[in-house]
Motif scaffolding. Structure first.
Motif, PDB file in Angstrom:
ATOM      1  N   VAL A 269       7.910   5.754  14.449  1.00  0.00           N
ATOM      2  CA  VAL A 269       8.784   4.909  15.290  1.00  0.00           C
ATOM      3  C   VAL A 269      10.051   4.534  14.518  1.00  0.00           C
ATOM      4  CG1 VAL A 269       8.958   2.702  16.532  1.00  0.00           C
ATOM      5  CG2 VAL A 269       6.871   4.085  16.725  1.00  0.00           C
ATOM      6  N   THR A 270       9.909   4.227  13.229  1.00  0.00           N
ATOM      7  CA  THR A 270      11.092   3.898  12.411  1.00  0.00           C
ATOM      8  C   THR A 270      12.068   5.072  12.396  1.00  0.00           C
ATOM      9  OG1 THR A 270       9.752   2.466  11.015  1.00  0.00           O
ATOM     10  CG2 THR A 270      11.865   3.164  10.100  1.00  0.00           C
ATOM     11  N   ARG A 271      11.510   6.285  12.243  1.00  0.00           N
ATOM     12  CA  ARG A 271      12.357   7.489  12.195  1.00  0.00           C
ATOM     13  C   ARG A 271      13.080   7.693  13.520  1.00  0.00           C
ATOM     14  NH1 ARG A 271       8.759  10.283   9.398  1.00  0.00           N
ATOM     15  NH2 ARG A 271       7.807  11.209  11.253  1.00  0.00           N
ATOM     16  N   ALA A 272      12.361   7.435  14.619  1.00  0.00           N
ATOM     17  CA  ALA A 272      12.941   7.668  15.955  1.00  0.00           C
ATOM     18  C   ALA A 272      14.007   6.616  16.295  1.00  0.00           C
ATOM     19  CB  ALA A 272      11.835   7.663  17.001  1.00  0.00           C
ATOM     20  N   VAL A 273      13.774   5.363  15.871  1.00  0.00           N
ATOM     21  CA  VAL A 273      14.668   4.275  16.284  1.00  0.00           C
ATOM     22  C   VAL A 273      15.823   4.084  15.303  1.00  0.00           C
ATOM     23  CG1 VAL A 273      14.775   1.805  16.786  1.00  0.00           C
ATOM     24  CG2 VAL A 273      12.783   3.112  17.468  1.00  0.00           C
ATOM     25  N   LYS A 274      15.538   4.357  14.032  1.00  0.00           N
ATOM     26  CA  LYS A 274      16.545   4.261  12.942  1.00  0.00           C
ATOM     27  C   LYS A 274      17.031   2.847  12.646  1.00  0.00           C
ATOM     28  CE  LYS A 274      18.103   9.040  12.960  1.00  0.00           C
ATOM     29  NZ  LYS A 274      17.285   9.542  14.065  1.00  0.00           N
ATOM     30  N   SER A 275      17.388   2.064  13.690  1.00  0.00           N
ATOM     31  CA  SER A 275      17.967   0.744  13.399  1.00  0.00           C
ATOM     32  C   SER A 275      16.911  -0.351  13.260  1.00  0.00           C
ATOM     33  CB  SER A 275      18.947   0.358  14.499  1.00  0.00           C
ATOM     34  OG  SER A 275      18.254   0.362  15.727  1.00  0.00           O
ATOM     35  N   CYS A 276      15.627   0.000  13.394  1.00  0.00           N
ATOM     36  CA  CYS A 276      14.577  -1.010  13.232  1.00  0.00           C
ATOM     37  C   CYS A 276      13.485  -0.435  12.337  1.00  0.00           C
ATOM     38  CB  CYS A 276      13.992  -1.392  14.594  1.00  0.00           C
ATOM     39  SG  CYS A 276      12.616  -2.533  14.450  1.00  0.00           S
ATOM     40  N   GLU A 277      13.135  -1.185  11.297  1.00  0.00           N
ATOM     41  CA  GLU A 277      12.072  -0.725  10.404  1.00  0.00           C
ATOM     42  C   GLU A 277      10.749  -1.342  10.849  1.00  0.00           C
ATOM     43  OE1 GLU A 277      11.269  -0.389   5.640  1.00  0.00           O
ATOM     44  OE2 GLU A 277      12.123  -2.262   6.371  1.00  0.00           O
ATOM     45  N   VAL A 278       9.718  -0.503  11.015  1.00  0.00           N
ATOM     46  CA  VAL A 278       8.402  -1.003  11.418  1.00  0.00           C
ATOM     47  C   VAL A 278       7.503  -1.060  10.183  1.00  0.00           C
ATOM     48  CG1 VAL A 278       6.404  -0.687  12.917  1.00  0.00           C
ATOM     49  CG2 VAL A 278       8.665   0.055  13.698  1.00  0.00           C
ATOM     50  N   ILE A 279       6.905  -2.222   9.951  1.00  0.00           N
ATOM     51  CA  ILE A 279       5.973  -2.399   8.831  1.00  0.00           C
ATOM     52  C   ILE A 279       4.634  -2.795   9.431  1.00  0.00           C
ATOM     53  CG2 ILE A 279       5.422  -3.933   6.891  1.00  0.00           C
ATOM     54  CD1 ILE A 279       8.419  -3.968   6.269  1.00  0.00           C
ATOM     55  N   ILE A 280       3.560  -2.155   8.970  1.00  0.00           N
ATOM     56  CA  ILE A 280       2.234  -2.457   9.536  1.00  0.00           C
ATOM     57  C   ILE A 280       1.286  -2.872   8.415  1.00  0.00           C
ATOM     58  CG2 ILE A 280       1.401  -0.046   9.441  1.00  0.00           C
ATOM     59  CD1 ILE A 280      -0.016  -0.647  12.179  1.00  0.00           C
TER      60      ILE A 280
ATOM     61  N   GLN B 226       0.838  -1.209   0.000  1.00  0.00           N
ATOM     62  CA  GLN B 226       0.000   0.000   0.000  1.00  0.00           C
ATOM     63  C   GLN B 226       0.872   1.258   0.000  1.00  0.00           C
ATOM     64  OE1 GLN B 226      -3.388  -0.130   0.172  1.00  0.00           O
ATOM     65  NE2 GLN B 226      -3.876   2.009   0.520  1.00  0.00           N
ATOM     66  N   GLU B 227       1.906   1.234   0.834  1.00  0.00           N
ATOM     67  CA  GLU B 227       2.847   2.349   0.951  1.00  0.00           C
ATOM     68  C   GLU B 227       4.224   1.751   1.263  1.00  0.00           C
ATOM     69  OE1 GLU B 227      -0.121   5.722   2.983  1.00  0.00           O
ATOM     70  OE2 GLU B 227       1.681   5.122   4.036  1.00  0.00           O
ATOM     71  N   ALA B 228       5.222   2.631   1.451  1.00  0.00           N
ATOM     72  CA  ALA B 228       6.584   2.156   1.726  1.00  0.00           C
ATOM     73  C   ALA B 228       6.621   1.193   2.917  1.00  0.00           C
ATOM     74  CB  ALA B 228       7.502   3.339   1.985  1.00  0.00           C
ATOM     75  N   GLN B 229       5.815   1.469   3.975  1.00  0.00           N
ATOM     76  CA  GLN B 229       5.851   0.630   5.178  1.00  0.00           C
ATOM     77  C   GLN B 229       4.473   0.079   5.563  1.00  0.00           C
ATOM     78  OE1 GLN B 229       9.157   3.626   6.885  1.00  0.00           O
ATOM     79  NE2 GLN B 229       8.225   2.434   8.510  1.00  0.00           N
ATOM     80  N   VAL B 230       3.580   0.017   4.568  1.00  0.00           N
ATOM     81  CA  VAL B 230       2.210  -0.447   4.845  1.00  0.00           C
ATOM     82  C   VAL B 230       1.795  -1.462   3.778  1.00  0.00           C
ATOM     83  CG1 VAL B 230      -0.211   0.257   5.110  1.00  0.00           C
ATOM     84  CG2 VAL B 230       1.619   1.829   5.804  1.00  0.00           C
ATOM     85  N   PHE B 231       1.196  -2.586   4.227  1.00  0.00           N
ATOM     86  CA  PHE B 231       0.669  -3.562   3.261  1.00  0.00           C
ATOM     87  C   PHE B 231      -0.763  -3.908   3.638  1.00  0.00           C
ATOM     88  CE2 PHE B 231       2.160  -6.085   6.804  1.00  0.00           C
ATOM     89  CZ  PHE B 231       1.251  -7.130   6.898  1.00  0.00           C
ATOM     90  N   THR B 232      -1.534  -4.397   2.661  1.00  0.00           N
ATOM     91  CA  THR B 232      -2.868  -4.922   2.993  1.00  0.00           C
ATOM     92  C   THR B 232      -3.018  -6.278   2.303  1.00  0.00           C
ATOM     93  OG1 THR B 232      -4.160  -4.172   1.086  1.00  0.00           O
ATOM     94  CG2 THR B 232      -3.812  -2.559   2.856  1.00  0.00           C
ATOM     95  N   CYS B 233      -4.051  -7.017   2.729  1.00  0.00           N
ATOM     96  CA  CYS B 233      -4.364  -8.292   2.071  1.00  0.00           C
ATOM     97  C   CYS B 233      -5.463  -8.070   1.038  1.00  0.00           C
ATOM     98  CB  CYS B 233      -4.780  -9.334   3.102  1.00  0.00           C
ATOM     99  SG  CYS B 233      -3.417  -9.737   4.211  1.00  0.00           S
ATOM    100  N   ASP B 234      -5.808  -6.788   0.817  1.00  0.00           N
ATOM    101  CA  ASP B 234      -6.804  -6.406  -0.191  1.00  0.00           C
ATOM    102  C   ASP B 234      -8.112  -7.180   0.008  1.00  0.00           C
ATOM    103  OD1 ASP B 234      -7.535  -4.876  -2.450  1.00  0.00           O
ATOM    104  OD2 ASP B 234      -7.243  -6.592  -3.768  1.00  0.00           O
ATOM    105  N   ASN B 235      -8.551  -7.243   1.275  1.00  0.00           N
ATOM    106  CA  ASN B 235      -9.749  -8.037   1.571  1.00  0.00           C
ATOM    107  C   ASN B 235     -10.603  -7.385   2.662  1.00  0.00           C
ATOM    108  OD1 ASN B 235     -11.662  -9.981   2.005  1.00  0.00           O
ATOM    109  ND2 ASN B 235     -10.246 -11.591   2.649  1.00  0.00           N
ATOM    110  N   PRO B 236     -11.323  -6.292   2.330  1.00  0.00           N
ATOM    111  CA  PRO B 236     -12.179  -5.644   3.331  1.00  0.00           C
ATOM    112  C   PRO B 236     -13.254  -6.585   3.872  1.00  0.00           C
ATOM    113  CG  PRO B 236     -11.952  -4.260   1.374  1.00  0.00           C
ATOM    114  CD  PRO B 236     -11.351  -5.594   1.042  1.00  0.00           C
ATOM    115  N   GLY B 237     -13.662  -7.575   3.049  1.00  0.00           N
ATOM    116  CA  GLY B 237     -14.705  -8.529   3.465  1.00  0.00           C
ATOM    117  C   GLY B 237     -14.275  -9.418   4.616  1.00  0.00           C
TER     118      GLY B 237
END
Length: 592
Positions: free
Chosen positions: A547-558, A140-151
């Protein structure tokens, strides 16, 4: 590639597609046709442009389900979902007569044996390549994914749902393809909830499927866990964030303006209808989307003035009409100005709704959500905070949102009190908007058997925080605590242990750190992947970047099944108690 897609999940997905599908095609110099189904069309549109495909000798993109003229001298690449409808459409292209010289077949995920055998039976002599490339999620975005399933929301939370298990299995398969694409074998944890089992079930499914997938790596060795952690949580864990009026640009726009499929439609001053796509190809959108609306409204006119100054335009108030005058005079700056015009218009639309209604609502909403006022004084009687909202002529939806925040603040209310509130808002026939939250494990009516306690929140400094934006989504606490290795293992049981090197700060020790994947040079430490069952909000998406920006060494993906808006969620909640809806399989839905 466009600059916006030059980082994060979209780039990784496009690289994976290039390394598999495109590399195979390069072996032959012939121009080819690419044939897609609805899911793969959406997937490719999210991470590349037609010009990217053209440069790889793909000349035509076709729809698998539409009838097409045969082109016998060309080879066709089929990129499709492994379901009965896609496989039948593929077979029809080669039986009784072939439409193309040869077929290169790529499935998004594992293809069931019966479908695979059918293809072999009828088309074996035309198939040059058949591969499963393991991408059945949507970047969906650089650090966001979906399963494309609102149902999935209704399938999981509707009482007596017939397809809950099937939906959770599908989500687990999609999560495994995400981990495979990221080349991560994470430790899995879930949020324990005494009233709900979905997070636990999904965690078990994902963990078992990951173990099977990573049983052997490419070199035939057993693959060990990587520096990643996957946390699974249910939507009811934080009911406040999806209901509150958010004042950061992206969240506010999707809440107040009718934006469908990321497309913002607007009218210019001369009445012409225009539309703009709000995605990462628009770098101004990427720059502004997480900022507070007050900053956005200040920054866009400044940017326009800078352009005007560089062209020695007379200074003055920046309006939409003065912008269109500038565009006529300066064709060379049209692209720069168009981008700014879109955001000036969108920010104006947001501010118009804000001044009309939202501003007064926000104070009450924030006090109820946070439990204290701007001065930090505890709200002793939430009803006194709610009453002015009920007495003001706000829309029914806005009143429902305020009533819900009141109930959440008390962790449930009495039957008698709830009936009074329902009468006040005049939703006697639509009380499901409120009552059905119980299906998500959120206490609406207090009862001794329903055990629930509010999460303890992290202390946060209020310095530099806007008065009407004091609430922080609960998921941000979770992200920070996970990265600091402070999650309570009673509340967040390990479905499978994370590697020892996941040491809180995300600073993985040099000795234990595995070789950085060439897929993502940007990563220096580890990844935290969070999956919310039942939808994520734009404010929660923003937290992953903060959080990724603040921590730098860990990437958060939601990620989640889909991205929520407050209105959409309320309608989904209300629909939960409608009689059992027919259960469609993906194939039946496509045939309908």
């Amino acid at each position: 590639m466009a600059t916006g897609s030059d980082h994060g999940l979209k780039r990784i997905v496009w690289k994976r597609i290039k390394d598999t599908i495109i590399t195979d095609c390069r072996k032959s110099e012939v121009w080819k046709i690419l044939i897609l189904d609805p899911f793969t069309t959406k997937l490719l549109s999210s991470c590349c442009k037609m010009s990217d495909l053209m440069s790889e000798k793909i000349t035509i993109v076709e729809d698998l389900y539409r009838s097409r003229e045969p082109v016998l001298e060309m080879k066709a690449i089929y990129f499709m979902t492994p379901n009965a409808k896609s496989v039948e459409a593929f077979i029809a292209d080669f039986k009784p007569k072939p439409k193309y010289k040869a077929a290169y077949v790529y499935f998004t995920d594992y293809c069931p044996d019966d479908l695979f055998n059918n293809m072999k039976l009828y088309c074996a002599k035309y198939i040059r390549v058949c591969k499963e490339i393991n991408i059945s999620f949507m970047p969906q975005e650089a650090q966001v994914f979906t399963c494309d399933n609102p149902g999935a929301f209704k399938s999981i939370y509707r009482p007596n749902s017939q397809d809950k298990t099937k939906t959770l299995v599908t989500l687990a398969d999609q999560l495994v393809t995400l981990c495979a694409t990221l080349d991560e074998y994470p430790g899995v944890r879930y949020k324990k909830d005494n009233n709900m089992e979905n997070a636990k079930t999904l965690a078990e499914l994902v963990d078992n499927k990951l173990a099977r997938y990573f049983e052997l790596d490419d070199g035939g060795k057993k693959k060990g866990k990587t520096q990643a952690q996957l946390l699974i949580v249910e939507r009811g864990f934080d009911p406040v964030s999806p209901i509150l009026h958010e004042l950061t640009y992206q969240a506010m726009a999707y809440d107040l303006i009718d934006i469908q499929n990321d497309t913002y439609k607007y009218k210019t001053k001369d009445g012409a209808e225009k539309q703009a796509l709000l995605n990462e190809d628009d770098m101004l959108w990427v720059r502004l989307r997480h900022k507070h609306i007050a900053e956005v409204s200040e920054q866009i006119p400044k940017m326009v003035k800078e352009i005007a100054a560089s062209k020695k335009q007379p200074d003055g108030k920046i309006t939409i009409s003065s912008l269109s005058q500038m565009m006529k005079k300066m064709p060379a700056f049209r692209k720069q100005l168009t981008e700014k015009t879109v955001h000036l218009q969108l920010a104006e639309d947001c501010m118009r709704d804000f001044s009309k209604n939202v501003e007064k609502l926000c104070k009450a909403e924030q006090d109820l959500a946070v439990g204290s006022d701007v001065e930090g004084v505890k709200v002793k009687d939430p009803m006194r905070t709610l009453l002015p909202v009920l007495l003001h002529p706000y829309s029914t939806h806005d009143k429902i949102r305020a009533v819900l925040l009141y109930i959440f603040s008390l962790n449930g209310t009495t039957d008698e009190n709830l009936n009074k509130l329902i009468q006040h808002v005049k939703i006697e026939d639509d009380r499901e908007y409120i009552l059905n939250w119980k299906e998500l494990g959120v206490p609406i009516i207090t009862s001794p058997s329903f055990f629930s306690r509010k999460p303890t929140r992290r202390e946060r400094s209020q310095d530099g925080i806007y008065n009407l934006s004091r609430w922080t989504p609960v998921i941000k606490d979770v992200m920070e605590e996970a990265v600091e290795n402070k999650l309570d293992s009673k509340e967040w049981p390990h479905q499978s242990e994370s590697p020892a090197a996941w040491n809180g700060s995300g600073a993985v020790s040099a000795r234990q750190k595995h070789k950085a994947s060439s897929q993502d040079e940007r990563r220096t430490g580890s990844r935290l992947i969070i999956f919310v069952i039942g939808g994520i909000t734009h404010s929660e998406m923003r937290c992953a970047y903060e959080v990724t920006r603040a921590v730098k060494s860990c990437e958060v993906i939601i990620g989640s099944s889909h991205v929520l808006t407050p209105t959409g969620l309320l309608e989904d909640i209300k629909a939960l108690s409608k009689g059992p809806v027919e259960v469609f399989t993906i194939d039946e839905r496509n045939n309908a």
